[in-house]
Motif scaffolding. Structure first.
Motif, short mmCIF file in Angstrom:
data_model
loop_
_atom_site.label_atom_id
_atom_site.label_comp_id
_atom_site.label_asym_id
_atom_site.label_seq_id
_atom_site.Cartn_x
_atom_site.Cartn_y
_atom_site.Cartn_z
N ARG A 26 40.30 35.38 40.39
CA ARG A 26 40.51 36.61 39.62
C ARG A 26 39.91 36.52 38.23
O ARG A 26 39.38 37.50 37.71
CB ARG A 26 42.01 36.91 39.55
CG ARG A 26 42.59 37.44 40.85
CD ARG A 26 44.09 37.60 40.79
NE ARG A 26 44.60 38.26 41.98
CZ ARG A 26 45.88 38.38 42.28
NH1 ARG A 26 46.79 37.88 41.45
NH2 ARG A 26 46.25 38.99 43.37
N VAL A 27 39.98 35.35 37.61
CA VAL A 27 39.39 35.18 36.29
C VAL A 27 37.86 35.29 36.38
O VAL A 27 37.21 35.95 35.55
CB VAL A 27 39.80 33.83 35.68
CG1 VAL A 27 39.14 33.65 34.30
CG2 VAL A 27 41.31 33.74 35.53
N LEU A 28 37.29 34.67 37.41
CA LEU A 28 35.84 34.78 37.62
C LEU A 28 35.43 36.22 37.86
O LEU A 28 34.42 36.71 37.32
CB LEU A 28 35.42 33.91 38.82
CG LEU A 28 35.36 32.41 38.59
CD1 LEU A 28 35.18 31.68 39.92
CD2 LEU A 28 34.20 32.06 37.65
N ARG A 29 36.22 36.94 38.68
CA ARG A 29 35.90 38.34 38.96
C ARG A 29 35.97 39.18 37.69
O ARG A 29 35.15 40.06 37.47
CB ARG A 29 36.87 38.88 40.01
CG ARG A 29 36.52 40.27 40.54
CD ARG A 29 37.59 40.74 41.50
NE ARG A 29 37.77 39.76 42.57
CZ ARG A 29 38.93 39.60 43.22
NH1 ARG A 29 39.99 40.31 42.88
NH2 ARG A 29 39.01 38.71 44.20
N SER A 30 36.95 38.88 36.85
CA SER A 30 37.09 39.62 35.60
C SER A 30 35.89 39.39 34.69
O SER A 30 35.34 40.34 34.11
CB SER A 30 38.38 39.20 34.89
OG SER A 30 38.45 39.74 33.59
N GLU A 31 35.46 38.13 34.56
CA GLU A 31 34.32 37.83 33.69
C GLU A 31 33.02 38.40 34.25
O GLU A 31 32.15 38.84 33.50
CB GLU A 31 34.20 36.32 33.49
CG GLU A 31 35.34 35.71 32.71
CD GLU A 31 35.52 36.35 31.34
OE1 GLU A 31 34.51 36.73 30.72
OE2 GLU A 31 36.68 36.48 30.90
N TRP A 32 32.89 38.40 35.57
CA TRP A 32 31.70 39.00 36.18
C TRP A 32 31.66 40.51 35.93
O TRP A 32 30.61 41.08 35.63
CB TRP A 32 31.67 38.70 37.67
CG TRP A 32 30.70 39.54 38.46
CD1 TRP A 32 30.98 40.40 39.47
CD2 TRP A 32 29.27 39.59 38.28
NE1 TRP A 32 29.83 40.99 39.93
CE2 TRP A 32 28.77 40.51 39.22
CE3 TRP A 32 28.39 38.95 37.42
CZ2 TRP A 32 27.41 40.81 39.33
CZ3 TRP A 32 27.03 39.26 37.51
CH2 TRP A 32 26.56 40.16 38.46
N HIS A 33 32.82 41.14 36.03
CA HIS A 33 32.89 42.58 35.77
C HIS A 33 32.51 42.88 34.32
O HIS A 33 31.77 43.84 34.04
CB HIS A 33 34.30 43.10 36.07
CG HIS A 33 34.47 44.56 35.75
ND1 HIS A 33 33.93 45.56 36.54
CD2 HIS A 33 35.10 45.18 34.72
CE1 HIS A 33 34.22 46.74 36.00
NE2 HIS A 33 34.94 46.53 34.90
N LYS A 34 33.00 42.05 33.38
CA LYS A 34 32.68 42.28 31.97
C LYS A 34 31.18 42.08 31.71
O LYS A 34 30.57 42.85 30.97
CB LYS A 34 33.50 41.34 31.08
CG LYS A 34 34.94 41.78 30.91
CD LYS A 34 35.64 41.01 29.81
CE LYS A 34 35.97 39.61 30.25
NZ LYS A 34 36.79 38.89 29.24
#
Length: 272
Positions: A26-34
């Motif tokens: 989830r943290v990786l997905r959040s940073e990728w989205h940003k």
């Protein structure tokens, strides 16, 4: 006649939401989205790709066999635009970390992930994979396009020639690791202008100043500074006296690890 008693159903409903949990995915997905949702990310990465390709085409179309550059490494000649591309990705790396401090977004990121360090590791991982993928694809396209014009010259080469493909991959790895150093500086200094100044002074200028000192030990050490090591990785035929490819790659990895490690240490100790 009996009437069946109705009892409340205590079974959990299928629609009941589970408690929010912070996971690496989830943290990786959040940073990728940003990263992908910011206009600056697209502009910077496209600029890096266009500059490398444009300079490569210019080198290919203007090169002549009797121009005195026959001794120049083919990969270095074709990918000379990677110098400009690196400046773009370095700025983006600084914006990924220091930019969040300037906008205040870092407070929301660290509030969502209280352990803090996963945010930094996710930023570095997403950024590194993105930069490497874009730069490697661009380098391959640039090499092939440039070779279309160099086919009848003494700089004609193919991906199957000794050292060529490895140098192209090394060029992309060098750009990625230099950009990770910049990302770490951004997280360390928490200032976009400060991190850019530190990168220019410490990574670009300092080795040139040290190389002017008349000491063999200093000359040997400068070979393993970030930009010098990246040059070795992007060369199909390293020059005599340069660092080995393995030594250059190890040195660049250690520089990037030191930059990220220092920023991680301060991230744990300082307030957002």
């Amino acid at each position: 006649m009996t009437t069946a008693a109705t009892h409340p159903d205590h079974r959990p409903h299928a629609t009941q939401r589970r408690p929010y949990r912070v996971t690496p995915t989830r943290v990786l997905r959040s940073e990728w989205h940003k990263l992908r949702s910011l206009r600056s990310s697209w502009i910077t990465m496209v600029s890096a790709a266009v500059l490398m390709l444009a300079v490569g085409v210019v080198m290919g179309t203007t090169y002549t066999s009797d121009g005195g550059d026959s001794d120049v490494d083919t990969v270095i000649l074709v990918l000379y635009g990677s110098v400009l591309s690196t400046l773009c990705t370095v700025v983006l790396g600084i914006l990924v970390t220091a930019g969040e401090y300037s906008t205040g977004l870092i407070r929301a990121s660290l509030a969502a992930v209280p352990r803090r360090l996963p945010v930094l590791w996710a930023k570095a991982a997403v950024f590194a994979v993105t930069v490497f993928a874009v730069m490697l694809t661009t380098a391959l396209v640039t090499f092939l396009v440039a070779q279309f014009f160099l086919n009848d010259t003494d700089q004609a080469a193919s991906l199957g020639d000794p050292g060529v493909f490895g140098a192209i991959v090394g060029n992309s790895a060098g750009i990625t690791l230099l950009s990770l150093i910049a990302l770490g500086l951004g997280a360390l200094l928490r200032s976009v202008p400060g991190a850019i100044g530190a990168y220019i002074g410490g990574v670009l200028i300092l080795p040139e100043v040290l190389s002017m000192l008349p000491y063999d030990a200093v000359e040997s050490a400068v070979k393993y500074f970030p930009t010098q090591a990246a040059d070795v990785l992007g060369s199909a035929t390293p020059l005599e006296g340069d660092a080995s490819t393995g030594g250059a790659l190890l040195a660049l990895c250690l520089w990037a690890a030191a930059s990220l490690g220092a920023s991680a240490l301060l991230l744990r100790r300082r307030d957002a």
